[in-house]
Design a protein around this motif. Structure first.
Motif, PDB file in Angstrom:
ATOM      1  N   GLN A  88       0.975  -0.987   0.021  1.00 31.03           N
ATOM      2  CA  GLN A  88      -0.252   0.307  -0.082  1.00 31.03           C
ATOM      3  C   GLN A  88       0.804   1.320   0.237  1.00 31.03           C
ATOM      4  O   GLN A  88       0.695   2.052  -0.265  1.00 31.03           O
ATOM      5  CB  GLN A  88      -1.281   0.358   0.932  1.00 31.03           C
ATOM      6  N   THR A 110      -3.248  -6.162   0.335  1.00 33.79           N
ATOM      7  CA  THR A 110      -4.171  -4.782   1.008  1.00 33.79           C
ATOM      8  C   THR A 110      -5.253  -5.613   2.119  1.00 33.79           C
ATOM      9  O   THR A 110      -4.255  -6.369   2.248  1.00 33.79           O
ATOM     10  CB  THR A 110      -5.865  -5.774  -0.168  1.00 33.79           C
ATOM     11  N   GLN A 115      -9.331  -1.344   0.284  1.00 27.49           N
ATOM     12  CA  GLN A 115      -8.636  -1.903  -0.851  1.00 27.49           C
ATOM     13  C   GLN A 115      -8.770  -2.857  -1.503  1.00 27.49           C
ATOM     14  O   GLN A 115      -8.022  -2.849  -2.224  1.00 27.49           O
ATOM     15  CB  GLN A 115      -6.959  -1.665   0.299  1.00 27.49           C
ATOM     16  N   ILE A 116      -9.085  -3.988  -0.929  1.00 27.67           N
ATOM     17  CA  ILE A 116      -9.865  -5.374  -2.364  1.00 27.67           C
ATOM     18  C   ILE A 116     -10.647  -4.243  -3.266  1.00 27.67           C
ATOM     19  O   ILE A 116      -9.889  -4.675  -4.842  1.00 27.67           O
ATOM     20  CB  ILE A 116     -10.328  -6.146  -1.368  1.00 27.67           C
ATOM     21  N   ALA A 119      -7.666  -2.640  -5.787  1.00 28.07           N
ATOM     22  CA  ALA A 119      -7.096  -3.664  -6.287  1.00 28.07           C
ATOM     23  C   ALA A 119      -8.263  -3.615  -7.238  1.00 28.07           C
ATOM     24  O   ALA A 119      -6.854  -4.283  -8.439  1.00 28.07           O
ATOM     25  CB  ALA A 119      -6.643  -4.164  -5.408  1.00 28.07           C
ATOM     26  N   ILE A 127      -4.517 -10.496  -5.763  1.00 28.18           N
ATOM     27  CA  ILE A 127      -4.547  -9.755  -4.740  1.00 28.18           C
ATOM     28  C   ILE A 127      -4.549 -10.946  -3.835  1.00 28.18           C
ATOM     29  O   ILE A 127      -4.843 -11.075  -3.349  1.00 28.18           O
ATOM     30  CB  ILE A 127      -5.828  -9.041  -4.683  1.00 28.18           C
ATOM     31  N   VAL A 129      -4.845 -10.726   0.549  1.00 31.32           N
ATOM     32  CA  VAL A 129      -4.826 -10.164   1.372  1.00 31.32           C
ATOM     33  C   VAL A 129      -4.010 -10.936   2.536  1.00 31.32           C
ATOM     34  O   VAL A 129      -3.891 -12.217   2.868  1.00 31.32           O
ATOM     35  CB  VAL A 129      -6.265 -11.171   1.124  1.00 31.32           C
TER      36      VAL A 129
END
Length: 190
Positions: A88, A110, A115-116, A119, A127, A129
């Protein structure tokens, strides 16, 4: 490229703490069958990171494995890596994509629903997580996000990597939550 189930992260600090040189650890995970390896060495100079990355890319080529460089799109290009992983606070996925090109892997970390969503609109290959569980490998500045956030990310059409506190015992939970792949760091050494 569909991500493999194991996303091996070779981290300089973790490797050193266990008595391994980073290149030797990468060689071991590649010999063990890993087909996707991330090189993470946040405190190396650019020149040293480039040299290590080139060595690991050279080790990966004969076995058909892909190498992703953490944070550094420039090093990924210079080393001939398959892509880059950004956080980030790094280059945006769009900026990283502009550097590494349309065919490279670009992953983004993320830590929240927002943020997801961001993305999912970006030009990313996957992505990540996390941290899914509590972790001592890296101070992320984020609390554990749990499996629900993995499930949310899995609702996108993008591959999902569960990272952070993912031990071999927890892999089935993370995969059942919808992750395409799990990032394993410390448990590579156990």
């Amino acid at each position: 490229m569909r991500l493999p189930g194991l996303y091996a992260v070779v981290d300089l600090e973790v490797a050193s703490a266990h008595g391994w040189a980073l290149v030797d650890l990468a060689a071991a995970v590649l010999q063990g069958g890993a087909t996707l390896v991330q090189v993470r060495a946040k405190h190396l100079s650019s020149a040293a990171l480039l040299e290590v990355s080139r060595q690991i890319v050279a080790l990966a080529a004969p076995v058909g494995a892909a190498v992703v460089i953490n944070d550094r799109a420039d090093i990924a290009i210079l080393a001939g890596a398959a892509g880059v992983h950004v956080g980030q606070d790094d280059l945006s996925p769009l900026q990283a994509r502009a550097i590494v090109g349309p065919d490279a892997l670009v992953g983004v970390s993320t830590h929240s629903s927002d943020q997801i969503a961001e993305a999912a609109r970006a030009p990313v290959s996957y992505i990540a997580v996390g941290p899914v569980f509590g972790t001592t490998t890296k101070d992320t500045g984020y609390d554990a996000v749990g499996l629900d956030l993995v499930r949310q990310a899995a609702g996108t059409s993008i591959d999902v990597v569960g990272i952070g506190g993912v031990t071999l015992d927890r892999v089935p939970q993370v995969m059942a939550a919808g992750a395409t792949s799990v990032a394993v760091i410390t448990d590579l050494l156990t």
